[in-house]
Scaffold this active site. Structure first.
Site, mmCIF file in Angstrom:
data_model
loop_
_atom_site.group_PDB
_atom_site.id
_atom_site.type_symbol
_atom_site.label_atom_id
_atom_site.label_comp_id
_atom_site.label_asym_id
_atom_site.label_seq_id
_atom_site.Cartn_x
_atom_site.Cartn_y
_atom_site.Cartn_z
ATOM 1 N N LYS A 10 30.780 36.709 48.395
ATOM 2 C CA LYS A 10 31.372 37.264 49.625
ATOM 3 C C LYS A 10 31.109 38.764 49.683
ATOM 4 O O LYS A 10 30.917 39.424 48.665
ATOM 5 C CB LYS A 10 32.877 36.986 49.692
ATOM 6 C CG LYS A 10 33.767 37.713 48.679
ATOM 7 C CD LYS A 10 34.236 39.087 49.111
ATOM 8 C CE LYS A 10 34.951 39.776 47.956
ATOM 9 N NZ LYS A 10 35.008 41.232 48.082
ATOM 10 N N ASP A 136 41.111 36.777 45.868
ATOM 11 C CA ASP A 136 39.965 36.351 46.677
ATOM 12 C C ASP A 136 39.755 34.837 46.655
ATOM 13 O O ASP A 136 38.953 34.322 47.440
ATOM 14 C CB ASP A 136 38.671 37.015 46.176
ATOM 15 C CG ASP A 136 38.564 38.480 46.585
ATOM 16 O OD1 ASP A 136 39.202 38.865 47.584
ATOM 17 O OD2 ASP A 136 37.840 39.230 45.907
#
Length: 284
Positions: A10, A136
């Protein structure tokens, strides 16, 4: 039976820190999306009740320090699974790079074991489990693009951003997220990124506005600690990237580029002095 899962990296298109929380975490607001650089996990049930992890990468832990191991142990304990699993981790995402490689591996493990053991756990439950492993992980379970708040676990899905090339470059250093957050003085942040502008650029498909709205309040901390990250950022700007930002707590810097010819030029220019450079697309 074997199951296979992809664990994409990401990037943070926008990262703002609003305050320090009483639980020690920071209150954040972020826009995150995924790129087509991914680890791949292969999971196979074992006849004995144990967790074994292997990898071709010699630089990652294969015991309880590994987030994939922790994810497997968590799902076994929570759902009283008395079976073992062998996980092979084909590592492509750089480690300690601000790209959530470990978190994405943990998310892929949760998804894969849910299928392997036919546990029928909902996506929402998997995300709640993931929040116990790291801020996350819920996003990595969900995937796509999202506006994240809280400590990163509250997610509002967003449409895919305008498609483009992403040049990722990681200097040969590792950055501790805890150290960067520890040195951040929230009250002294002067330039907060405009999260609404970034969200608007994604909703309207405006690549130019997306590049102008990039922002990360952790950037200055890491750039001061590691001058090579600042040099890398300046090099990417000089080579003509449309938008440049450090991802997460760093040290990876990414450049957004609309045209392949320019992406190739930047990739080749950076490869001259930076070993870990990748030219990838956004995952849509």
């Amino acid at each position: 039976m074997k199951v296979f899962e992809k664990a994409p990296a990401k990037i943070n298109l926008s990262l703002d820190v609003l305050s320090k929380r009483e639980d020690g975490y920071h209150e954040v607001e972020m826009v995150m999306t995924m790129v087509d650089l991914a680890d791949r996990l292969e999971m196979q049930e074992l006849s004995r009740d144990t967790i074994i992890i292997s990898s071709q990468a010699g630089y990652i832990p294969l015991d309880e320090k590994n987030l994939a191991f922790q994810a497997a142990r968590l799902i076994k304990e929570r759902y009283d699974v008395r079976r073992g699993v062998y996980i092979h981790l084909d590592k492509k995402i750089p480690v300690a790079a601000g790209l959530a490689g470990g978190s994405s591996d943990a998310a892929a493990t949760l998804r894969g074991l849910n299928r392997l053991w036919e546990l029928n756990i909902s996506n929402q439950e998997l995300m709640e489990l993931g929040a116990q492993l790291g801020s996350d992980v819920p996003f990595c379970v969900q995937g796509g693009t999202a506006l994240a708040s809280g400590r990163g676990e509250r997610l509002e899905p967003l449409p895919s951003p305008p498609q483009c090339w992403v040049i990722l470059a990681k200097p040969p250093i590792n950055v501790s997220t805890g150290e960067v957050y520890g040195k951040l003085k929230v009250s002294e942040i002067q330039n907060h990124p405009s999260i609404p502008a970034m969200v608007h650029s994604i909703r309207t498909g405006r690549f130019d506005l997306m590049c102008r709205s990039l922002g990360n309040v952790l950037e200055e901390v890491t750039l001061d600690l590691f001058p090579e990250v600042r040099q890398l950022r300046q090099s990417m700007e000089r080579l003509g990237a449309d938008g440049v930002l450090m991802s997460g707590s760093g040290p990876t810097v990414f450049g957004l580029v609309s045209k392949y010819s320019k992406a190739a030029k930047i990739y080749n220019g950076l490869r001259g002095f930076c070993k870990e450079v990748y030219a990838v697309r956004l995952l849509i």
